[in-house]
Design a protein around this motif. Sequence first.
Motif, PDB file in Angstrom:
ATOM      1  N   MET A   1       8.289  44.562   9.675  1.00  0.00           N
ATOM      2  CA  MET A   1       8.357  43.121  10.119  1.00  0.00           C
ATOM      3  C   MET A   1       7.791  42.772  11.511  1.00  0.00           C
ATOM      4  O   MET A   1       8.421  42.014  12.235  1.00  0.00           O
ATOM      5  N   THR A   2       6.920  43.631  11.944  1.00  0.00           N
ATOM      6  CA  THR A   2       6.245  43.552  13.236  1.00  0.00           C
ATOM      7  C   THR A   2       5.183  42.684  13.462  1.00  0.00           C
ATOM      8  O   THR A   2       4.766  42.412  12.345  1.00  0.00           O
ATOM      9  N   SER A   4       2.343  42.506  15.565  1.00  0.00           N
ATOM     10  CA  SER A   4       1.622  43.512  16.816  1.00  0.00           C
ATOM     11  C   SER A   4       0.553  42.550  17.233  1.00  0.00           C
ATOM     12  O   SER A   4      -0.245  42.054  16.749  1.00  0.00           O
ATOM     13  N   ARG A   7      -5.459  43.895  17.278  1.00  0.00           N
ATOM     14  CA  ARG A   7      -6.241  43.932  16.090  1.00  0.00           C
ATOM     15  C   ARG A   7      -6.275  45.429  15.714  1.00  0.00           C
ATOM     16  O   ARG A   7      -6.814  46.438  16.235  1.00  0.00           O
ATOM     17  N   TRP A  52      -4.217  58.482   9.005  1.00  0.00           N
ATOM     18  CA  TRP A  52      -4.313  57.034   8.900  1.00  0.00           C
ATOM     19  C   TRP A  52      -3.844  56.129   7.737  1.00  0.00           C
ATOM     20  O   TRP A  52      -3.239  55.213   7.949  1.00  0.00           O
TER      21      TRP A  52
ATOM     22  N   ARG B  93      -6.094  51.942   1.694  1.00  0.00           N
ATOM     23  CA  ARG B  93      -4.977  51.524   2.528  1.00  0.00           C
ATOM     24  C   ARG B  93      -3.844  50.807   1.762  1.00  0.00           C
ATOM     25  O   ARG B  93      -2.733  51.468   1.756  1.00  0.00           O
ATOM     26  N   LEU B 118       9.974  34.227   6.264  1.00  0.00           N
ATOM     27  CA  LEU B 118      10.403  35.878   6.130  1.00  0.00           C
ATOM     28  C   LEU B 118      11.564  36.132   5.358  1.00  0.00           C
ATOM     29  O   LEU B 118      11.830  36.933   4.701  1.00  0.00           O
ATOM     30  N   VAL B 130       6.575  43.844   5.854  1.00  0.00           N
ATOM     31  CA  VAL B 130       5.534  42.784   6.113  1.00  0.00           C
ATOM     32  C   VAL B 130       4.893  42.801   7.507  1.00  0.00           C
ATOM     33  O   VAL B 130       5.883  42.875   8.318  1.00  0.00           O
ATOM     34  N   SER B 131       3.862  42.911   7.603  1.00  0.00           N
ATOM     35  CA  SER B 131       3.435  42.965   8.920  1.00  0.00           C
ATOM     36  C   SER B 131       2.547  41.830   9.301  1.00  0.00           C
ATOM     37  O   SER B 131       1.940  41.388   8.245  1.00  0.00           O
ATOM     38  N   ILE B 132       2.786  41.024  10.408  1.00  0.00           N
ATOM     39  CA  ILE B 132       2.232  40.042  10.738  1.00  0.00           C
ATOM     40  C   ILE B 132       1.359  40.185  11.937  1.00  0.00           C
ATOM     41  O   ILE B 132       1.788  40.508  13.120  1.00  0.00           O
ATOM     42  N   THR B 133      -0.078  39.707  11.868  1.00  0.00           N
ATOM     43  CA  THR B 133      -0.811  39.787  13.008  1.00  0.00           C
ATOM     44  C   THR B 133      -1.364  38.519  13.300  1.00  0.00           C
ATOM     45  O   THR B 133      -1.979  37.761  12.698  1.00  0.00           O
ATOM     46  N   MET B 135      -3.862  35.824  15.088  1.00  0.00           N
ATOM     47  CA  MET B 135      -5.075  35.870  15.794  1.00  0.00           C
ATOM     48  C   MET B 135      -5.806  34.504  15.859  1.00  0.00           C
ATOM     49  O   MET B 135      -5.237  33.608  14.790  1.00  0.00           O
ATOM     50  N   THR B 137      -8.928  33.750  15.248  1.00  0.00           N
ATOM     51  CA  THR B 137      -9.985  33.395  14.076  1.00  0.00           C
ATOM     52  C   THR B 137      -9.642  34.523  13.121  1.00  0.00           C
ATOM     53  O   THR B 137      -9.210  35.405  13.090  1.00  0.00           O
ATOM     54  N   ALA B 138      -9.901  33.920  11.982  1.00  0.00           N
ATOM     55  CA  ALA B 138      -9.761  34.565  10.678  1.00  0.00           C
ATOM     56  C   ALA B 138     -10.402  35.755  10.483  1.00  0.00           C
ATOM     57  O   ALA B 138     -11.513  35.789  10.918  1.00  0.00           O
ATOM     58  N   PRO B 139      -9.732  37.030  10.020  1.00  0.00           N
ATOM     59  CA  PRO B 139     -10.376  38.065   9.644  1.00  0.00           C
ATOM     60  C   PRO B 139     -11.247  37.938   8.502  1.00  0.00           C
ATOM     61  O   PRO B 139     -11.070  37.389   7.722  1.00  0.00           O
ATOM     62  N   GLU B 144     -11.766  44.038   7.735  1.00  0.00           N
ATOM     63  CA  GLU B 144     -10.515  44.159   8.285  1.00  0.00           C
ATOM     64  C   GLU B 144      -9.146  44.373   7.498  1.00  0.00           C
ATOM     65  O   GLU B 144      -9.002  43.831   6.337  1.00  0.00           O
ATOM     66  N   PRO B 145      -8.211  45.143   8.083  1.00  0.00           N
ATOM     67  CA  PRO B 145      -7.160  45.522   7.144  1.00  0.00           C
ATOM     68  C   PRO B 145      -5.811  44.695   7.059  1.00  0.00           C
ATOM     69  O   PRO B 145      -4.977  44.927   7.365  1.00  0.00           O
ATOM     70  N   TYR B 146      -6.280  43.581   6.393  1.00  0.00           N
ATOM     71  CA  TYR B 146      -5.387  42.602   6.006  1.00  0.00           C
ATOM     72  C   TYR B 146      -5.252  42.370   4.543  1.00  0.00           C
ATOM     73  O   TYR B 146      -6.506  42.194   3.959  1.00  0.00           O
TER      74      TYR B 146
END
Lengths: 300, 300
Positions: A1-2, A4, A7, A52, B93, B118, B130-133, B135, B137-139, B144-146
């Motif tokens: 639940m990070t 980060s 990118r 990775w 991934r 969450l 769950v990771s949240i990044t 940003m 602009t939409a990736p 990109e790794p989402y």
Amino acid sequence: MTVSPPRPKGPPLNALRAFEAAARLNGFSNAAEELCVTPGAIAQHIKSLEAWAGSDLFVRQSQGVRLTPLGAGVIEDFSNAFDKLGEAVQNLRLRAAPKHIRIAALPSVAQLWLSPRLPEIRREIADITVSITAMETAPNLLREPYDLSIFFEDHPLLPEGIEICRDSIFPVCTAELAKELNNPSDLINFPLIQDTSWSEDWKYWTEANYPDQKIKLEGPVFSLYSLALEETRNSAGILIGHEPLVRRLLDLGELVAPLPGALPLKRSLMARIAKPATKNQALKKIMAVLLGSDKPKPQA
Amino acid sequence: MTVSPPRPKGPPLNALRAFEAAARLNGFSNAAEELCVTPGAIAQHIKSLEAWAGSDLFVRQSQGVRLTPLGAGVIEDFSNAFDKLGEAVQNLRLRAAPKHIRIAALPSVAQLWLSPRLPEIRREIADITVSITAMETAPNLLREPYDLSIFFEDHPLLPEGIEICRDSIFPVCTAELAKELNNPSDLINFPLIQDTSWSEDWKYWTEANYPDQKIKLEGPVFSLYSLALEETRNSAGILIGHEPLVRRLLDLGELVAPLPGALPLKRSLMARIAKPATKNQALKKIMAVLLGSDKPKPQA
DNA sequence: TATTAGGCCTAGGAAAACTATGGCATCATA
DNA sequence: TATGATGCCATAGTTTTCCTAGGCCTAATA
């Protein structure tokens, strides 16, 4: 639940390529050879990719590697993607220099079959450059920068590629030696020259034509067919000749086929064209010359 | 007509990627940003690729670059190939860590809309990360790794993606300030808070609801919507509220909507799922929670 | 019991990639 | 006509990545 901040990056492209090659070719060493690096380099790439991803892609065994289920599950995607990429690169290369055609061929084919035809190509097609690269194994035309490959290939179940001519074998030597060679049993008196990569040729030929005849299957061995041919011209012995490679010297009268019984092999000289090159004008003309030039004069 | 000994190599993969990005994004600087390097690095990659191909791919102009016919002719192949490759990487991934879902979202969405949900996700779905990044602009989900992106998007002609909820705007403030705000003309007495990236909100809203009303469109500006919201809670002024982002505080009673006239925008909070993730179980459950959680209480 | 084949590891060096900086040309603005 | 902003280029120096070399291990083969 990070949450980060920066990118996250994808894996390095070179590692992906190493993985794809290792999986496709079934081993790090093979991949290393294809990519012109040492196996250690491949091992490192793959380790970094596994780091990775967070899980292993290969099971390491004492001799060779095997894909894990994860690796097996993703390899097809990668192979397809790299095929596409290779095709795009081929396309770029060809569009950037449409008058520069690159041919890959077996060393013997390059020197004995292709080289004599180059003057005609030059004559027919103005303003063109032809590069020839000799190599032992046919390149993957989806990946490597060649427009045309010319190699001997065993006949597959389903025909593919363009057949230039069937391969067949029979003894050849100088007219001088031929005088002393009147029937197969005389072969025992001469060195029987052969090529390393076709070491069974004499056996096949004698078994097919003179099954009762015992022949000493020993003699000078050359790793380059053109060397073997040169020695034969020097009357160093009898060479087991491949029709497409010796025809020219027969036509010139520098060699003769002293014994009857040409043995057609289940193998042909085959041409393959890279997909992006199929539309190229220069290549079309080259193909016309190469295929047109081949009017076999049956021997025996 | 050369017969070169070593197998010629293809161009470096990174140069191909740089070319593809520069062509797609229409400029070295944009490509540099996408690939997280300086523009100089892109320029060098592309120069090396041009050197390899033997002709230019871009026409350099004083401000920006333009593809040459050659470049334009090959870019599509490269884009497709890198899309495929990106998809393969995504697939890898996700298969390597099927319980780890990565979400990309606008900072305001991440903090104000996603974050409160969450706990429910954690409750509903055991054993998941769950990771949240965040940003701006939409990736590109092909690259990109989402697995999932959640952004506001203007309505396109043809609907695509998954609509979570329509965006609409209306003023919000604390109950305390609301007491002194009985009709639109009172707005003149308060600072009108807005977000930098939605600087037209107040104008749209007043024009739609009170076209005759003159309002001073000045006040504190924040680059983070959550900061603007925090200041509003501190009674620093009136915020032009986006329904999906302020609903929770309205529900909690910490803010109120003092004036009628919510203005629906031609824009929605949209979710997009990376193709390889569509089959992922964890993601399906997350989507169910996120979509189910959204039972809009219409404001007015 | 050697030998070989295939892979692993580590250290150090080679090559590639990147940054930083200064420069130039164009365009828009003041 | 200054002035600033944008976008690319060139070069040099630095960082990162990549690769090789050489030693070690295991299993299959002779």
